[in-house]
Design a protein around this motif. Structure first.
Motif, PDB file in Angstrom:
ATOM      1  N   GLY A   1       0.809  -1.220   0.000  1.00  0.00           N
ATOM      2  CA  GLY A   1       0.000   0.000   0.000  1.00  0.00           C
ATOM      3  C   GLY A   1       0.839   1.266   0.000  1.00  0.00           C
ATOM      4  O   GLY A   1       2.066   1.235   0.053  1.00  0.00           O
ATOM      5  N   LYS A   2       0.137   2.384  -0.074  1.00  0.00           N
ATOM      6  CA  LYS A   2       0.773   3.699  -0.118  1.00  0.00           C
ATOM      7  C   LYS A   2       1.601   3.923   1.136  1.00  0.00           C
ATOM      8  O   LYS A   2       1.233   3.497   2.225  1.00  0.00           O
ATOM      9  CB  LYS A   2      -0.284   4.806  -0.178  1.00  0.00           C
ATOM     10  CG  LYS A   2      -1.092   4.853  -1.435  1.00  0.00           C
ATOM     11  CD  LYS A   2      -2.128   5.957  -1.337  1.00  0.00           C
ATOM     12  CE  LYS A   2      -3.076   5.913  -2.515  1.00  0.00           C
ATOM     13  NZ  LYS A   2      -4.158   6.881  -2.377  1.00  0.00           N
ATOM     14  N   LYS A   3       2.709   4.632   0.944  1.00  0.00           N
ATOM     15  CA  LYS A   3       3.577   4.975   2.061  1.00  0.00           C
ATOM     16  C   LYS A   3       4.068   6.404   1.891  1.00  0.00           C
ATOM     17  O   LYS A   3       4.360   6.850   0.792  1.00  0.00           O
ATOM     18  CB  LYS A   3       4.810   4.048   2.111  1.00  0.00           C
ATOM     19  CG  LYS A   3       4.509   2.573   2.265  1.00  0.00           C
ATOM     20  CD  LYS A   3       4.264   2.200   3.693  1.00  0.00           C
ATOM     21  CE  LYS A   3       4.085   0.720   3.892  1.00  0.00           C
ATOM     22  NZ  LYS A   3       2.841   0.167   3.441  1.00  0.00           N
ATOM     23  N   ARG A   4       4.187   7.089   3.025  1.00  0.00           N
ATOM     24  CA  ARG A   4       4.815   8.401   3.040  1.00  0.00           C
ATOM     25  C   ARG A   4       6.325   8.198   3.150  1.00  0.00           C
ATOM     26  O   ARG A   4       6.790   7.133   3.557  1.00  0.00           O
ATOM     27  CB  ARG A   4       4.290   9.222   4.207  1.00  0.00           C
ATOM     28  CG  ARG A   4       2.797   9.534   4.039  1.00  0.00           C
ATOM     29  CD  ARG A   4       2.259  10.335   5.172  1.00  0.00           C
ATOM     30  NE  ARG A   4       2.785  11.700   5.089  1.00  0.00           N
ATOM     31  CZ  ARG A   4       2.390  12.691   5.872  1.00  0.00           C
ATOM     32  NH1 ARG A   4       1.465  12.477   6.797  1.00  0.00           N
ATOM     33  NH2 ARG A   4       2.902  13.891   5.754  1.00  0.00           N
ATOM     34  N   THR A   5       7.071   9.224   2.809  1.00  0.00           N
ATOM     35  CA  THR A   5       8.526   9.130   2.843  1.00  0.00           C
ATOM     36  C   THR A   5       9.021   8.719   4.224  1.00  0.00           C
ATOM     37  O   THR A   5       9.883   7.846   4.353  1.00  0.00           O
ATOM     38  CB  THR A   5       9.169  10.475   2.437  1.00  0.00           C
ATOM     39  OG1 THR A   5       8.595  10.916   1.210  1.00  0.00           O
ATOM     40  CG2 THR A   5      10.661  10.348   2.258  1.00  0.00           C
ATOM     41  N   ASN A   6       8.472   9.333   5.276  1.00  0.00           N
ATOM     42  CA  ASN A   6       8.945   9.014   6.622  1.00  0.00           C
ATOM     43  C   ASN A   6       8.593   7.579   7.029  1.00  0.00           C
ATOM     44  O   ASN A   6       9.313   6.957   7.803  1.00  0.00           O
ATOM     45  CB  ASN A   6       8.443  10.029   7.655  1.00  0.00           C
ATOM     46  CG  ASN A   6       6.934  10.089   7.747  1.00  0.00           C
ATOM     47  OD1 ASN A   6       6.220   9.499   6.947  1.00  0.00           O
ATOM     48  ND2 ASN A   6       6.435  10.818   8.743  1.00  0.00           N
ATOM     49  N   GLU A   7       7.495   7.033   6.492  1.00  0.00           N
ATOM     50  CA  GLU A   7       7.161   5.625   6.753  1.00  0.00           C
ATOM     51  C   GLU A   7       8.199   4.708   6.114  1.00  0.00           C
ATOM     52  O   GLU A   7       8.639   3.734   6.732  1.00  0.00           O
ATOM     53  CB  GLU A   7       5.778   5.282   6.183  1.00  0.00           C
ATOM     54  CG  GLU A   7       4.611   5.892   6.914  1.00  0.00           C
ATOM     55  CD  GLU A   7       3.303   5.527   6.233  1.00  0.00           C
ATOM     56  OE1 GLU A   7       2.671   4.545   6.675  1.00  0.00           O
ATOM     57  OE2 GLU A   7       2.928   6.230   5.263  1.00  0.00           O
ATOM     58  N   LEU A   8       8.571   5.001   4.871  1.00  0.00           N
ATOM     59  CA  LEU A   8       9.588   4.207   4.191  1.00  0.00           C
ATOM     60  C   LEU A   8      10.922   4.297   4.929  1.00  0.00           C
ATOM     61  O   LEU A   8      11.607   3.293   5.102  1.00  0.00           O
ATOM     62  CB  LEU A   8       9.749   4.670   2.736  1.00  0.00           C
ATOM     63  CG  LEU A   8       8.591   4.319   1.810  1.00  0.00           C
ATOM     64  CD1 LEU A   8       8.708   5.087   0.493  1.00  0.00           C
ATOM     65  CD2 LEU A   8       8.532   2.824   1.552  1.00  0.00           C
ATOM     66  N   LYS A   9      11.270   5.484   5.387  1.00  0.00           N
ATOM     67  CA  LYS A   9      12.521   5.663   6.132  1.00  0.00           C
ATOM     68  C   LYS A   9      12.508   4.831   7.407  1.00  0.00           C
ATOM     69  O   LYS A   9      13.508   4.205   7.775  1.00  0.00           O
ATOM     70  CB  LYS A   9      12.722   7.156   6.449  1.00  0.00           C
ATOM     71  CG  LYS A   9      13.979   7.477   7.224  1.00  0.00           C
ATOM     72  CD  LYS A   9      15.215   7.301   6.368  1.00  0.00           C
ATOM     73  CE  LYS A   9      16.466   7.726   7.113  1.00  0.00           C
ATOM     74  NZ  LYS A   9      17.187   6.636   7.727  1.00  0.00           N
ATOM     75  N   ARG A  10      11.384   4.793   8.090  1.00  0.00           N
ATOM     76  CA  ARG A  10      11.256   4.011   9.324  1.00  0.00           C
ATOM     77  C   ARG A  10      11.358   2.506   9.029  1.00  0.00           C
ATOM     78  O   ARG A  10      11.953   1.759   9.801  1.00  0.00           O
ATOM     79  CB  ARG A  10       9.930   4.347  10.011  1.00  0.00           C
ATOM     80  CG  ARG A  10       9.813   3.897  11.429  1.00  0.00           C
ATOM     81  CD  ARG A  10       8.618   4.470  12.180  1.00  0.00           C
ATOM     82  NE  ARG A  10       7.371   4.530  11.450  1.00  0.00           N
ATOM     83  CZ  ARG A  10       6.815   5.644  10.964  1.00  0.00           C
ATOM     84  NH1 ARG A  10       7.393   6.816  11.125  1.00  0.00           N
ATOM     85  NH2 ARG A  10       5.671   5.605  10.326  1.00  0.00           N
ATOM     86  N   LEU A  11      10.806   2.070   7.903  1.00  0.00           N
ATOM     87  CA  LEU A  11      10.863   0.665   7.515  1.00  0.00           C
ATOM     88  C   LEU A  11      12.264   0.240   7.050  1.00  0.00           C
ATOM     89  O   LEU A  11      12.584  -0.943   7.053  1.00  0.00           O
ATOM     90  CB  LEU A  11       9.846   0.380   6.405  1.00  0.00           C
ATOM     91  CG  LEU A  11       8.378   0.458   6.826  1.00  0.00           C
ATOM     92  CD1 LEU A  11       7.474   0.526   5.601  1.00  0.00           C
ATOM     93  CD2 LEU A  11       8.016  -0.720   7.709  1.00  0.00           C
ATOM     94  N   MET A  12      13.059   1.218   6.626  1.00  0.00           N
ATOM     95  CA  MET A  12      14.416   0.944   6.132  1.00  0.00           C
ATOM     96  C   MET A  12      15.398   1.855   6.871  1.00  0.00           C
ATOM     97  O   MET A  12      15.925   2.806   6.299  1.00  0.00           O
ATOM     98  CB  MET A  12      14.487   1.215   4.627  1.00  0.00           C
ATOM     99  CG  MET A  12      13.569   0.343   3.804  1.00  0.00           C
ATOM    100  SD  MET A  12      13.664   0.720   2.046  1.00  0.00           S
ATOM    101  CE  MET A  12      12.960   2.350   1.997  1.00  0.00           C
TER     102      MET A  12
END
Length: 121
Positions: A32-43
């Motif tokens: 699903g959709k992700k914000r930049t900060n969500e992607l940063k937190r996941l990686m």
């Protein structure tokens, strides 16, 4: 513009999804959709500069969509494009092969893989 020439089709694939982070980003976006900060937190090991660069390249290649909301503060989300969704089987195969490789090299994959929604299959 001169047409690019490839020796084998996988070169074209790797030109779009190659590198350390692009496949990881794409795998996260399959959920699903992700914000930049969500992607940063996941990686957590990716730098902000690298994440921004990889997202721009994936967007330029038409694999992801950047959705910008006209609000304050600004909000941007990323999602797989229809074209990007065609990579699903490739991404699934890469994940499956990687898990098999981890098991071969390390034994119990659960001792090596981080807890993540991507590792709950």
């Amino acid at each position: 513009m001169e047409k690019k020439r490839y020796n084998i089709g996988v070169e074209a694939t790797l030109e779009v999804i190659g590198g350390k982070w692009k496949c990881v980003i794409l795998c996260h976006l399959t959920h699903g959709k992700k914000r930049t900060n969500e992607l940063k937190r996941l990686m957590p090991n990716i730098t902000q500069k690298m994440l921004t660069q990889q997202l721009r390249e994936l967007e330029e290649d038409g694999v992801i969509n950047r959705i910008s909301y006209n609000q304050v503060p600004p909000k941007v989300e990323y999602e797989l494009s229809e074209y990007g969704k065609s990579l699903q089987s490739i991404l699934d195969s890469l994940c499956a092969w990687g898990e098999s490789h981890i098991t071969k090299v390390y034994g119990d994959k659960n001792e090596v893989l981080e807890e993540s929604i991507l590792n709950q299959k």
